[in-house]
Write a protein that holds these residues in place. Structure first.
Motif, short mmCIF file in Angstrom:
data_model
loop_
_atom_site.label_atom_id
_atom_site.label_comp_id
_atom_site.label_asym_id
_atom_site.label_seq_id
_atom_site.Cartn_x
_atom_site.Cartn_y
_atom_site.Cartn_z
N SER A 21 0.87 -1.17 0.00
CA SER A 21 0.00 0.00 0.00
C SER A 21 0.91 1.22 0.00
N GLY A 22 0.45 2.29 -0.43
CA GLY A 22 1.29 3.48 -0.51
C GLY A 22 1.08 4.17 -1.83
N GLY A 23 0.00 3.87 -2.48
CA GLY A 23 -0.30 4.54 -3.73
C GLY A 23 -0.46 3.54 -4.86
N PRO A 24 -0.92 4.04 -6.00
CA PRO A 24 -1.12 3.15 -7.14
C PRO A 24 0.22 2.66 -7.68
N CYS A 25 0.25 1.44 -8.09
CA CYS A 25 1.47 0.85 -8.62
C CYS A 25 1.21 0.45 -10.07
N LYS A 26 1.98 0.99 -10.96
CA LYS A 26 1.82 0.66 -12.38
C LYS A 26 2.98 -0.22 -12.80
N MET A 27 2.65 -1.37 -13.37
CA MET A 27 3.68 -2.28 -13.85
C MET A 27 4.02 -1.90 -15.28
N LYS A 28 5.28 -1.85 -15.58
CA LYS A 28 5.74 -1.45 -16.90
C LYS A 28 6.26 -2.68 -17.63
N ARG A 29 5.77 -2.89 -18.86
CA ARG A 29 6.21 -4.02 -19.65
C ARG A 29 7.59 -3.73 -20.22
N VAL A 30 8.46 -4.72 -20.18
CA VAL A 30 9.80 -4.57 -20.72
C VAL A 30 9.74 -4.81 -22.23
N ARG A 31 10.33 -3.93 -22.99
CA ARG A 31 10.33 -4.06 -24.43
C ARG A 31 11.25 -5.19 -24.87
N THR A 32 10.77 -6.04 -25.77
CA THR A 32 11.56 -7.15 -26.27
C THR A 32 12.66 -6.62 -27.18
N VAL A 33 13.87 -7.08 -26.93
CA VAL A 33 15.00 -6.73 -27.78
C VAL A 33 15.33 -7.96 -28.61
N PHE A 34 15.12 -7.85 -29.92
CA PHE A 34 15.35 -8.97 -30.81
C PHE A 34 16.81 -9.02 -31.24
N LYS A 35 17.32 -10.22 -31.38
CA LYS A 35 18.68 -10.41 -31.90
C LYS A 35 18.64 -10.21 -33.41
N PRO A 36 19.76 -9.79 -34.01
CA PRO A 36 19.78 -9.56 -35.46
C PRO A 36 19.34 -10.79 -36.26
N GLU A 37 19.72 -11.98 -35.80
CA GLU A 37 19.34 -13.21 -36.51
C GLU A 37 17.82 -13.42 -36.46
N GLN A 38 17.23 -13.08 -35.31
CA GLN A 38 15.77 -13.20 -35.18
C GLN A 38 15.07 -12.23 -36.11
N LEU A 39 15.56 -10.99 -36.14
CA LEU A 39 14.95 -9.98 -37.01
C LEU A 39 15.06 -10.37 -38.48
N GLU A 40 16.21 -10.90 -38.86
CA GLU A 40 16.41 -11.31 -40.25
C GLU A 40 15.40 -12.39 -40.64
N ARG A 41 15.24 -13.37 -39.77
CA ARG A 41 14.30 -14.46 -40.05
C ARG A 41 12.86 -13.95 -40.06
N LEU A 42 12.51 -13.08 -39.12
CA LEU A 42 11.17 -12.51 -39.09
C LEU A 42 10.88 -11.72 -40.36
N GLU A 43 11.86 -10.94 -40.81
CA GLU A 43 11.69 -10.17 -42.06
C GLU A 43 11.52 -11.10 -43.26
N GLN A 44 12.29 -12.19 -43.31
CA GLN A 44 12.16 -13.17 -44.40
C GLN A 44 10.76 -13.75 -44.44
N GLU A 45 10.26 -14.12 -43.27
CA GLU A 45 8.91 -14.68 -43.19
C GLU A 45 7.86 -13.65 -43.58
N PHE A 46 8.09 -12.40 -43.20
CA PHE A 46 7.14 -11.34 -43.54
C PHE A 46 7.08 -11.13 -45.05
N LEU A 47 8.22 -11.24 -45.72
CA LEU A 47 8.22 -11.09 -47.18
C LEU A 47 7.42 -12.20 -47.85
N LYS A 48 7.41 -13.38 -47.25
CA LYS A 48 6.64 -14.50 -47.80
C LYS A 48 5.15 -14.31 -47.55
N GLN A 49 4.82 -13.95 -46.31
CA GLN A 49 3.42 -13.76 -45.94
C GLN A 49 3.34 -12.75 -44.81
N GLN A 50 2.38 -11.87 -44.92
CA GLN A 50 2.27 -10.79 -43.95
C GLN A 50 1.44 -11.16 -42.73
#
Length: 122
Positions: A21-50
């Motif tokens: 107790s002591g006031g409202p508490c807001k939880m903040k979501r941590v932003r996902t940091v993608f590895k370059p290899e993950q981004l490359e694969r995600l982009e490849q898949e996006f080019l195939k199908q959106q």
């Protein structure tokens, strides 16, 4: 599915949990940091199908060591980016067309005038 950081609030005594107790508490979501290899694969898949759904999304998430939610959200955000880029390209083409059209008409008129002048001089 969502990673949460410590409680963000006005309590300066350190990170407060949602149980304090002591006031409202807001939880903040941590932003996902993608590895370059993950981004490359995600982009490849996006080019195939959106749109990545069902078992394809589950398999891709497992392959990339991500959660299904992370893959889903990445595809949602990528589609928004793709639409924005498409709209900007269309706007650029329209503005370019508006600039070129009168200029090309002028250049055609000047060519006709030059040809007329050449005919007269002969």
């Amino acid at each position: 599915g969502l990673e949460l950081s410590h409680c963000v609030g006005a309590n300066s005594l350190g990170p407060a949990g949602p149980w304090r107790s002591g006031g409202p508490c807001k939880m903040k979501r941590v932003r996902t940091v993608f590895k370059p290899e993950q981004l490359e694969r995600l982009e490849q898949e996006f080019l195939k199908q959106q749109y990545m759904v069902g078992t394809e999304r589950v398999d891709l998430a497992a392959t990339l060591h991500l959660t299904e939610t992370q893959v889903k959200v990445w595809f949602q955000n990528r589609r928004i980016k793709w639409r924005k880029q498409s709209m900007e390209q269309k706007a650029a083409k329209l503005s370019q067309f508006r600039v070129i059209q009168p200029a090309s008409a002028d250049s055609t008129d000047s060519k006709d005038q030059e040809e007329d002048t050449v005919d007269v001089e002969l």
